[in-house]
Design a protein around this motif. Structure first.
Motif, mmCIF file in Angstrom:
data_model
loop_
_atom_site.group_PDB
_atom_site.id
_atom_site.type_symbol
_atom_site.label_atom_id
_atom_site.label_comp_id
_atom_site.label_asym_id
_atom_site.label_seq_id
_atom_site.Cartn_x
_atom_site.Cartn_y
_atom_site.Cartn_z
ATOM 1 N N ILE A 48 0.855 -1.396 -0.264
ATOM 2 C CA ILE A 48 -0.176 0.019 -0.060
ATOM 3 C C ILE A 48 0.645 0.995 -0.036
ATOM 4 O O ILE A 48 0.695 2.176 -0.884
ATOM 5 C CB ILE A 48 -1.016 -0.098 1.182
ATOM 6 C CG1 ILE A 48 -2.229 -1.298 1.229
ATOM 7 C CG2 ILE A 48 -1.622 1.182 1.489
ATOM 8 C CD1 ILE A 48 -2.894 -1.265 2.197
ATOM 9 N N VAL A 59 -5.134 3.618 -1.427
ATOM 10 C CA VAL A 59 -6.280 2.778 -1.103
ATOM 11 C C VAL A 59 -7.157 3.156 -0.021
ATOM 12 O O VAL A 59 -6.801 3.117 1.024
ATOM 13 C CB VAL A 59 -6.040 1.301 -0.874
ATOM 14 C CG1 VAL A 59 -7.032 0.224 -0.662
ATOM 15 C CG2 VAL A 59 -4.752 0.909 -1.781
ATOM 16 N N PRO A 62 -10.254 -0.003 2.872
ATOM 17 C CA PRO A 62 -9.615 -1.220 3.233
ATOM 18 C C PRO A 62 -10.325 -2.517 2.651
ATOM 19 O O PRO A 62 -9.292 -3.493 2.544
ATOM 20 C CB PRO A 62 -9.561 -1.270 4.701
ATOM 21 C CG PRO A 62 -9.869 0.015 5.174
ATOM 22 C CD PRO A 62 -10.617 0.498 4.035
ATOM 23 N N GLY A 65 -8.875 -3.732 -0.602
ATOM 24 C CA GLY A 65 -7.664 -4.213 -0.609
ATOM 25 C C GLY A 65 -7.505 -5.580 -1.101
ATOM 26 O O GLY A 65 -6.283 -6.025 -1.723
#
Length: 85
Positions: A48, A59, A62, A65
């Motif tokens: 990240i 990002v 979360p 992700g």
């Protein structure tokens, strides 16, 4: 897109200190976590940070992700669609 994928593999190897791997050793579609490349949550944080520094991408969600970091191909597609650098 192929150049981005190769560049991304080089960044992954460098950021995560995977000295025993070459970019061609990483399959574009293999899972980055678990059974595939075997990365963990600390590695995800480093990826990240790398995406923010190198590509100017944050990002924000979360939960997204998991999908973004599924494979090198999914990361490259996300970077291609969202990069600012």
């Amino acid at each position: 897109m192929e150049a981005l994928i190769t560049e991304l593999k080089k960044h992954i190897i460098e950021v995560l200190n995977l000295e025993d791997l070459q970019p061609e050793d990483i399959d574009n579609d293999v899972s980055l976590f678990g059974e595939g490349l075997g990365l963990d949550s600390i590695d995800a944080l480093e990826l990240i940070v790398m995406m923010e520094k190198v590509y100017g991408i944050r990002v924000k969600d979360p939960s997204a992700g998991k999908e973004i970091f599924k494979s090198v191909n999914t990361m490259a597609a996300f970077i291609e669609a969202n990069r600012t650098k």
